[in-house]
Design an enzyme around this catalytic site. Structure first.
Site, PDB file in Angstrom:
ATOM      1  CG  HIS A 193      47.229  -3.656  -3.218  1.00 26.14           C
ATOM      2  ND1 HIS A 193      46.982  -4.366  -2.067  1.00 26.14           N
ATOM      3  CD2 HIS A 193      47.473  -4.591  -4.178  1.00 26.14           C
ATOM      4  CE1 HIS A 193      47.081  -5.669  -2.308  1.00 26.14           C
ATOM      5  NE2 HIS A 193      47.379  -5.834  -3.588  1.00 26.14           N
ATOM      6  CG  HIS A 203      43.705  -6.972  -6.458  1.00 22.42           C
ATOM      7  ND1 HIS A 203      43.798  -8.240  -7.004  1.00 22.42           N
ATOM      8  CD2 HIS A 203      44.713  -6.880  -5.551  1.00 22.42           C
ATOM      9  CE1 HIS A 203      44.800  -8.884  -6.449  1.00 22.42           C
ATOM     10  NE2 HIS A 203      45.390  -8.078  -5.573  1.00 22.42           N
ATOM     11  N   GLY A 221      53.856 -11.449  -6.221  1.00 21.23           N
ATOM     12  CA  GLY A 221      53.087 -11.878  -5.053  1.00 21.23           C
ATOM     13  C   GLY A 221      51.584 -11.766  -5.222  1.00 21.23           C
ATOM     14  CG  ASP A 224      43.947  -5.738   1.917  1.00 21.14           C
ATOM     15  OD1 ASP A 224      44.383  -5.899   0.775  1.00 21.14           O
ATOM     16  OD2 ASP A 224      44.076  -6.592   2.824  1.00 21.14           O
TER      17      ASP A 224
END
Ligand code: AMP
Ligand code: ZN
Length: 115
Positions: A103, A101, A94, A34
């Site tokens: 995280h 994806h 959010g 990221d």
């Protein structure tokens, strides 16, 4: 229907059109760091094929590959004390990039419940 993958930033990463620090990949999924890390280890795992979110009926096999690659990344990055896998879905969660994806966050203690 418009081809969302043409302008999708994560599709561009998957096609090698924009740079990313790729840490693992397989036929179905790619993992990269990221840009704005929220933990000592913060990696995103995406399916190669565009799907906007978890609420857009991803192929269950591909979804499994994404999660297994997340676990592989955590092992590779030495997260032996644990880690968190998060899939933000929709505005309340959010989600800002509309390509599914996961995280992978680790390397520090994670609060629960998340904010
Ligand atoms: P989300 O809020 O769940 O949609 O997460 C999107 C994530 O993508 C954020 O953590 C961003 O920092 C990250 N991000 C956006 N653009 C890039 C990029 N080009 N390379 C790597 N990470 C990115
Ligand atoms: Zn995409």
């Amino acid at each position: 229907m418009a081809d969302e993958s043409a302008s999708c930033i994560f599709c561009k990463i998957a096609r090698g059109e924009i740079p990313a620090t790729i840490v693992a990949e397989n036929e179905a999924a790619i993992a990269f760091r990221d840009l704005d890390a929220k933990a000592p280890v913060h990696v995103l795992v995406i399916p190669r094929k565009h799907v906007a979110s978890l609420d857009h009926y991803p192929d269950p096999v591909v979804l499994g590959e994404v999660l297994l690659l997340a676990a592989e990344v955590a092992r590779k990055d030495g997260l032996k004390d644990g880690y968190r896998v998060v899939i933000n879905t929709g505005p309340d969660a959010g989600q800002t990039i509309h390509h599914l994806h996961a995280h992978v966050l680790g390397g520090r203690n994670m609060a629960w419940p998340p904010g």
